[in-house]
Design a protein around this motif. Structure first.
Motif, PDB file in Angstrom:
ATOM      1  N   UNK A  27       0.850  -1.292  -0.117  1.00  0.00           N
ATOM      2  CA  UNK A  27      -0.090  -0.074   0.094  1.00  0.00           C
ATOM      3  C   UNK A  27       0.914   1.508  -0.125  1.00  0.00           C
ATOM      4  N   UNK A  28       0.258   2.415  -0.242  1.00  0.00           N
ATOM      5  CA  UNK A  28       1.210   3.686  -0.210  1.00  0.00           C
ATOM      6  C   UNK A  28       1.432   3.931   1.130  1.00  0.00           C
ATOM      7  N   UNK A  29       2.649   4.641   1.511  1.00  0.00           N
ATOM      8  CA  UNK A  29       3.129   4.826   2.587  1.00  0.00           C
ATOM      9  C   UNK A  29       3.747   6.691   2.214  1.00  0.00           C
ATOM     10  N   UNK A  78      -0.076   6.291   6.703  1.00  0.00           N
ATOM     11  CA  UNK A  78      -0.591   5.584   5.863  1.00  0.00           C
ATOM     12  C   UNK A  78      -1.870   6.013   5.101  1.00  0.00           C
ATOM     13  N   UNK A  79      -1.849   6.685   4.022  1.00  0.00           N
ATOM     14  CA  UNK A  79      -2.977   7.500   3.372  1.00  0.00           C
ATOM     15  C   UNK A  79      -4.111   6.536   3.126  1.00  0.00           C
ATOM     16  N   UNK A  85      -4.295   8.451  15.737  1.00  0.00           N
ATOM     17  CA  UNK A  85      -4.138   9.696  15.036  1.00  0.00           C
ATOM     18  C   UNK A  85      -4.315   9.782  13.548  1.00  0.00           C
ATOM     19  N   UNK A  86      -5.104  10.652  13.224  1.00  0.00           N
ATOM     20  CA  UNK A  86      -5.578  10.775  11.788  1.00  0.00           C
ATOM     21  C   UNK A  86      -4.490  12.272  11.351  1.00  0.00           C
ATOM     22  N   UNK A  87      -4.406  12.247  10.057  1.00  0.00           N
ATOM     23  CA  UNK A  87      -3.542  13.353   9.623  1.00  0.00           C
ATOM     24  C   UNK A  87      -4.252  13.814   8.417  1.00  0.00           C
ATOM     25  N   UNK A 106      -3.750   7.727   7.890  1.00  0.00           N
ATOM     26  CA  UNK A 106      -3.726   7.150   9.389  1.00  0.00           C
ATOM     27  C   UNK A 106      -2.088   7.466   9.804  1.00  0.00           C
ATOM     28  N   UNK A 107      -1.932   7.791  10.938  1.00  0.00           N
ATOM     29  CA  UNK A 107      -0.560   8.006  11.635  1.00  0.00           C
ATOM     30  C   UNK A 107       0.083   6.830  11.907  1.00  0.00           C
TER      31      UNK A 107
END
Length: 399
Positions: free
Chosen positions: A16-18, A73-74, A152-154, A166-167
């Motif tokens: 997945x994208x990071x 993690x978007x 934690x959300x970013x 997601x952080x």
């Protein structure tokens, strides 16, 4: 209307994208670290490096990356032109798949060049959208915890493009956990590790910090030489440990593997000096805390009276650059640094990290490289001086 197929649970081996955030000027160093973890599609941006990896690599990055601040993690990307847009788009994610009602959450919002000027307002709106969704479904709402949230959300908004992530790190990764004693504003660990990487030190030759302060350069250098994962010192859990897809066995395996990679025998001579006995004590406390007393030597000494202990090596220093020192004194301090390097440290590559670019001119040596970096908001330079050996004897004969 046909029903959507239930979403397949992601396997630990799926990529997945990071997105990994860092400090300005350290992006290339971080990209190298991600390459070492076999991440794919590595792309360097401004204070961020994006890549692709699996769950194991996400865990490894949190343990091993020395110059990462947060590993994100978007979840979704979307465009938001106005408030209604943002609110609706946030609600398109099924938040109960991400976290439970009884888990606390927080949102870090970063907004740049957007019609929304205030990141706090954007964070508040996003929070409302998430809370309202839970309330509509269950009649209850999850709580926000600014200080120690479970999840934690970013939210990153550039112009009107939004990325919600997601952080996975939770607390910022620069807080390694070994630092108990910090008398004044110490150097951020991520910045220290980045500077050592930029110095090109081979992790075998002598490493010296002659103005060691509370020992951050020394400890980061020793962790590199001994191949110690910085995440092993952490006191708080990582963000991903509260995720729904948390794989405890996998993380324990990654942790044990990291522990096993440490080299026990000292790999390099790592030496620190400080003129202030309080600093020497603080540095020794932090070094003991990191379990590195057998690797690092710290002595109370005036740098201007020291000599290079070996024929070659790397010297890294972060001298004072604050306005508290009178301008005559600060210029003299930097002149003395230059003289000491030239006369006593031939054969060394010296790196002076400073935010006083004016005083740095008083060093009086020609820098072979100037790397722009920031220390907090202070515009700094990492100045490289190649101190050639052998010239001194010639001068004495002529002199």
């Amino acid at each position: 209307m046909h029903k959507h197929k239930p979403k397949q649970k992601q396997k630990p081996t799926d990529n997945f994208n990071i997105s990994v955030t860092t400090l300005a000027g350290l992006e290339e160093v971080l990209a190298e670290e991600l390459r070492a973890l076999d991440m794919e599609y590595i792309k360097v941006g401004n204070r961020v490096v994006s890549c692709s990896g699996n769950l194991r690599q996400l865990y490894e990055a949190n343990l091993w990356c020395r110059t990462a601040i947060r590993i994100l993690k978007p979840i979704r990307n979307f465009k938001a032109r106005n408030e209604d847009d943002l609110y609706e788009q946030v609600q398109k994610t099924n938040w109960s798949e991400i976290f439970d009602l009884d888990q606390t959450f927080a949102i870090d919002a970063v907004v740049s060049h957007s019609t929304f000027e205030h990141s706090l307002f954007v964070a508040q709106l996003t929070k409302d959208a998430i809370v309202d969704q839970f309330r509509k479904k269950t009649g209850e709402r999850p709580s926000v915890d600014r200080i120690r949230p479970d999840v934690r959300l970013n939210l990153h908004m550039h112009e009107n493009m939004v990325t919600l992530s997601l952080d996975s790190s939770g607390d910022s990764l620069h807080r390694r956990g070994y630092r108990l004693q910090t008398n004044v504003a110490p150097l951020n660990e991520v910045l220290a590790a980045g500077i050592i990487s930029l110095s090109g030190w081979d992790k075998k030759s002598t490493f010296i910090d002659p103005m060691a302060g509370s020992g951050t350069f020394l400890i980061e250098a020793a962790m590199m030489a001994q191949n110690i994962a910085p995440g092993l010192f952490r006191r708080d859990p990582f963000g991903f440990e509260n995720w729904k897809d948390y794989n405890k066995e996998l993380f324990e395996m990654v942790w044990r593997t990291a522990e096993a990679k440490e080299k026990k025998e000292p790999q390099a001579e790592i030496i620190g000096y400080d003129i202030d006995p309080d600093y020497v004590e603080a540095a020794r406390t932090n070094i003991a805390n990191a379990g590195l007393e057998h690797v690092i030597k710290v002595e109370e000494a005036d740098f201007f009276k020291t000599n290079a202990p070996t024929e070659q090596g790397v010297l890294v220093m972060n001298p004072p650059y604050n306005e508290r020192i009178l301008s005559d004194d600060i210029n003299l301090l930097y002149k003395n640094i230059g003289d000491t390097l030239k006369n006593n440290y031939q054969g060394f590559d010296a790196f002076v990290f400073t935010g006083n670019l004016d005083a740095a001119k008083s060093i009086g040596l020609r820098a072979s490289r100037r790397t722009p970096l920031y220390n907090g908001a202070i515009d700094c330079r990492l100045l490289k001086y190649e101190l050639y050996g052998g010239s001194k004897r010639g001068e004495e004969q002529n002199g």
